[in-house]
Design a protein around this motif. Structure first.
Motif, PDB file in Angstrom:
ATOM      1  N   PHE A   1       0.582  -1.392   0.232  1.00 30.01           N
ATOM      2  CA  PHE A   1       0.068  -0.040   0.075  1.00 30.01           C
ATOM      3  C   PHE A   1       0.709   1.222  -0.191  1.00 30.01           C
ATOM      4  CE2 PHE A   1      -2.480  -3.068   2.109  1.00 30.01           C
ATOM      5  CZ  PHE A   1      -3.516  -3.240   1.277  1.00 30.01           C
ATOM      6  N   PHE A   2       2.051   1.094  -0.175  1.00 34.71           N
ATOM      7  CA  PHE A   2       2.874   2.368  -0.374  1.00 34.71           C
ATOM      8  C   PHE A   2       3.203   2.550  -1.908  1.00 34.71           C
ATOM      9  CE2 PHE A   2       7.114   4.668  -0.982  1.00 34.71           C
ATOM     10  CZ  PHE A   2       6.682   5.755  -0.103  1.00 34.71           C
ATOM     11  N   SER A   3       2.680   3.855  -2.275  1.00 33.35           N
ATOM     12  CA  SER A   3       3.283   4.079  -3.619  1.00 33.35           C
ATOM     13  C   SER A   3       3.411   5.586  -3.958  1.00 33.35           C
ATOM     14  CB  SER A   3       1.608   3.949  -4.397  1.00 33.35           C
ATOM     15  OG  SER A   3       1.984   4.270  -5.807  1.00 33.35           O
ATOM     16  N   THR A   4       4.477   5.817  -4.889  1.00 35.02           N
ATOM     17  CA  THR A   4       4.837   7.091  -5.154  1.00 35.02           C
ATOM     18  C   THR A   4       3.903   7.723  -6.170  1.00 35.02           C
ATOM     19  OG1 THR A   4       6.329   6.426  -6.517  1.00 35.02           O
ATOM     20  CG2 THR A   4       7.283   6.827  -4.204  1.00 35.02           C
ATOM     21  N   ARG A   5       3.343   6.891  -6.889  1.00 38.20           N
ATOM     22  CA  ARG A   5       2.169   7.219  -7.970  1.00 38.20           C
ATOM     23  C   ARG A   5       0.814   7.663  -7.335  1.00 38.20           C
ATOM     24  NH1 ARG A   5       0.788   2.970 -12.736  1.00 38.20           N
ATOM     25  NH2 ARG A   5       3.048   2.797 -12.689  1.00 38.20           N
ATOM     26  N   GLU A   6       0.375   8.852  -7.813  1.00 42.02           N
ATOM     27  CA  GLU A   6      -0.881   9.449  -7.317  1.00 42.02           C
ATOM     28  C   GLU A   6      -1.809   8.414  -7.864  1.00 42.02           C
ATOM     29  OE1 GLU A   6      -3.703  13.255  -7.765  1.00 42.02           O
ATOM     30  OE2 GLU A   6      -1.845  13.215  -8.627  1.00 42.02           O
TER      31      GLU A   6
ATOM     32  N   GLY B   1      -1.885   5.418  -7.323  1.00 43.01           N
ATOM     33  CA  GLY B   1      -1.631   3.729  -7.314  1.00 43.01           C
ATOM     34  C   GLY B   1      -2.285   3.005  -6.161  1.00 43.01           C
ATOM     35  N   GLY B   2      -2.098   1.514  -6.485  1.00 41.77           N
ATOM     36  CA  GLY B   2      -2.656   1.087  -5.491  1.00 41.77           C
ATOM     37  C   GLY B   2      -1.559   0.447  -4.463  1.00 41.77           C
ATOM     38  N   GLY B   3      -0.428   0.518  -4.767  1.00 38.88           N
ATOM     39  CA  GLY B   3       0.590   0.217  -3.670  1.00 38.88           C
ATOM     40  C   GLY B   3       1.036  -1.189  -3.516  1.00 38.88           C
ATOM     41  N   LEU B   4       0.479  -1.972  -4.355  1.00 35.75           N
ATOM     42  CA  LEU B   4       0.599  -3.572  -4.439  1.00 35.75           C
ATOM     43  C   LEU B   4       1.402  -4.028  -5.369  1.00 35.75           C
ATOM     44  CD1 LEU B   4      -2.893  -4.783  -3.142  1.00 35.75           C
ATOM     45  CD2 LEU B   4      -0.843  -4.577  -1.726  1.00 35.75           C
ATOM     46  N   GLY B   5       1.785  -3.279  -6.431  1.00 35.08           N
ATOM     47  CA  GLY B   5       2.540  -3.950  -7.800  1.00 35.08           C
ATOM     48  C   GLY B   5       3.730  -4.378  -7.029  1.00 35.08           C
ATOM     49  N   LEU B   6       4.657  -3.607  -6.784  1.00 32.09           N
ATOM     50  CA  LEU B   6       6.012  -4.146  -6.257  1.00 32.09           C
ATOM     51  C   LEU B   6       6.121  -4.999  -5.080  1.00 32.09           C
ATOM     52  CD1 LEU B   6       7.972  -0.610  -6.298  1.00 32.09           C
ATOM     53  CD2 LEU B   6       8.216  -2.700  -7.935  1.00 32.09           C
ATOM     54  N   PHE B   7       5.342  -4.979  -4.029  1.00 33.74           N
ATOM     55  CA  PHE B   7       5.158  -5.825  -2.917  1.00 33.74           C
ATOM     56  C   PHE B   7       4.791  -7.463  -3.462  1.00 33.74           C
ATOM     57  CE2 PHE B   7       2.349  -7.963   0.125  1.00 33.74           C
ATOM     58  CZ  PHE B   7       3.110  -8.076   1.296  1.00 33.74           C
ATOM     59  N   VAL B   8       3.779  -7.497  -4.598  1.00 34.78           N
ATOM     60  CA  VAL B   8       3.642  -8.522  -5.112  1.00 34.78           C
ATOM     61  C   VAL B   8       4.507  -9.208  -5.908  1.00 34.78           C
ATOM     62  CG1 VAL B   8       1.840  -9.689  -6.643  1.00 34.78           C
ATOM     63  CG2 VAL B   8       0.883  -8.350  -4.950  1.00 34.78           C
ATOM     64  N   SER B   9       5.173  -8.173  -6.456  1.00 31.37           N
ATOM     65  CA  SER B   9       6.171  -8.579  -7.578  1.00 31.37           C
ATOM     66  C   SER B   9       7.406  -9.175  -6.676  1.00 31.37           C
ATOM     67  CB  SER B   9       6.725  -7.560  -8.408  1.00 31.37           C
ATOM     68  OG  SER B   9       5.667  -7.035  -9.350  1.00 31.37           O
ATOM     69  N   GLN B  10       7.658  -8.506  -5.694  1.00 36.16           N
ATOM     70  CA  GLN B  10       8.871  -8.984  -4.752  1.00 36.16           C
ATOM     71  C   GLN B  10       8.430 -10.489  -4.188  1.00 36.16           C
ATOM     72  OE1 GLN B  10      11.955  -9.186  -3.960  1.00 36.16           O
ATOM     73  NE2 GLN B  10      12.360  -7.093  -2.822  1.00 36.16           N
ATOM     74  N   GLY B  11       7.111 -10.538  -3.724  1.00 30.71           N
ATOM     75  CA  GLY B  11       6.787 -11.959  -3.095  1.00 30.71           C
ATOM     76  C   GLY B  11       6.875 -13.145  -4.276  1.00 30.71           C
ATOM     77  N   ILE B  12       6.613 -12.548  -5.739  1.00 29.43           N
ATOM     78  CA  ILE B  12       6.583 -13.558  -6.763  1.00 29.43           C
ATOM     79  C   ILE B  12       7.892 -14.203  -6.790  1.00 29.43           C
ATOM     80  CG2 ILE B  12       6.379 -13.983  -9.228  1.00 29.43           C
ATOM     81  CD1 ILE B  12       3.767 -12.285  -9.044  1.00 29.43           C
TER      82      ILE B  12
END
Length: 278
Positions: A231-236, A238-249
């Protein structure tokens, strides 16, 4: 005496690094478990009414002639889709689908992903350059999941450049120490600085490196430390889950993603995956 003391210090540094890595993994596991319970409890209740609202908005768009009202409905529809995307990512965290792993040609996967994104609006004026190592050994991963990670990193890079910059994709084969996540860096930073120390007793293993470097606005130091948090995002917006999910994958297949950046100097996101062992 001095030699034994130096060796003991190195050993303690290695143990401390391992403890930091173990603590971060435990915190991450606890976060995933908590998010999974939350997702399982609310995703269904949110998803059904959200689908109905989306349908109603679509019907209203067909009947309303006033351009201002229609514009408001288009904006509402975009927000509905954003919520739907967050819910789906929530579900993926709560109930990760079992995807079989296989041997994957990373260079081919990179090329296919870029070709797939050529029609995306953010890539109309974005130039993608390649610096791919000609021959790479395969990695063991689910190709669809790997492509999901590549898409997320490429879209983030395109957004960072305002849709009109340059993204350079580099692949390489390196022997990287198997340091815990707390150990951080694998080599010299592309932005300068000394390499991080390697914990005593670390084992090197061949890894495929895939780097996505952009010419965008960069990320501040404080934000950089949080980019993989949920849930942290620098994009206005943004959901803030993309990088979190990618790291988990990537972690689930024995690898990791690292980020380097400086404000106004662009960013580099690097995917590190272990090579298939003979």
């Amino acid at each position: 005496m001095a030699t034994r003391l130096a060796e003991e210090i190195r050993r303690l540094e290695g143990v401390n690094s391992e403890l930091i890595g173990a603590r971060e993994e435990l915190l991450r596991a606890e976060t995933l478990a908590a998010m999974g319970r939350l997702a399982a409890g609310v995703a269904h209740e949110i998803g059904n009414p959200l689908g109905a609202i989306s349908g109603y908005v679509g019907l209203l768009k067909k009947d309303i002639k006033d351009e201002h009202c229609k514009e408001m409905l288009v904006r509402a529809e975009k927000e509905i889709h954003r919520i739907d995307r967050v819910v789906k990512e929530f579900l993926e965290l709560a109930r990760p689908s079992a995807r079989p792993a296989s041997e994957v040609d990373v260079n081919a996967s990179v090329g296919e992903t870029v070709a797939l994104l050529k029609a995306h609006k953010d890539f109309e004026r974005t130039r993608v350059e390649f610096a791919l190592k000609e021959v790479l050994p395969p990695v063991i991963i689910n190709e669809e999941k790997l492509r999901q990670v590549f898409i997320n990193l490429l879209l983030n890079a395109a957004w960072a450049t305002g849709g009109q910059g340059v993204i350079t994709i580099t692949t390489a084969l390196e022997a990287v120490p198997s340091v815990p996540e707390g150990g951080r860096r694998r080599s010299d930073s592309v932005f300068g600085g000394a390499p991080a120390s390697t914990p005593c007793g670390a084992i090197s293993r061949d890894t495929v490196i895939v780097s996505f470097k952009d010419t965008g606005r960069g990320i501040g130091k404080d934000d950089l430390e949080r980019v993989f948090e949920p849930f942290f995002s620098t994009r206005e917006g943004g959901g803030g889950l993309g990088l979190f999910v990618s790291q988990g994958i990537i972690k689930s297949y024995g690898g990791r993603i690292e980020a380097e950046s400086k404000e106004e100097s662009g960013s580099v996101f690097t995917v590190i995956l272990p090579v298939k062992e003979s």
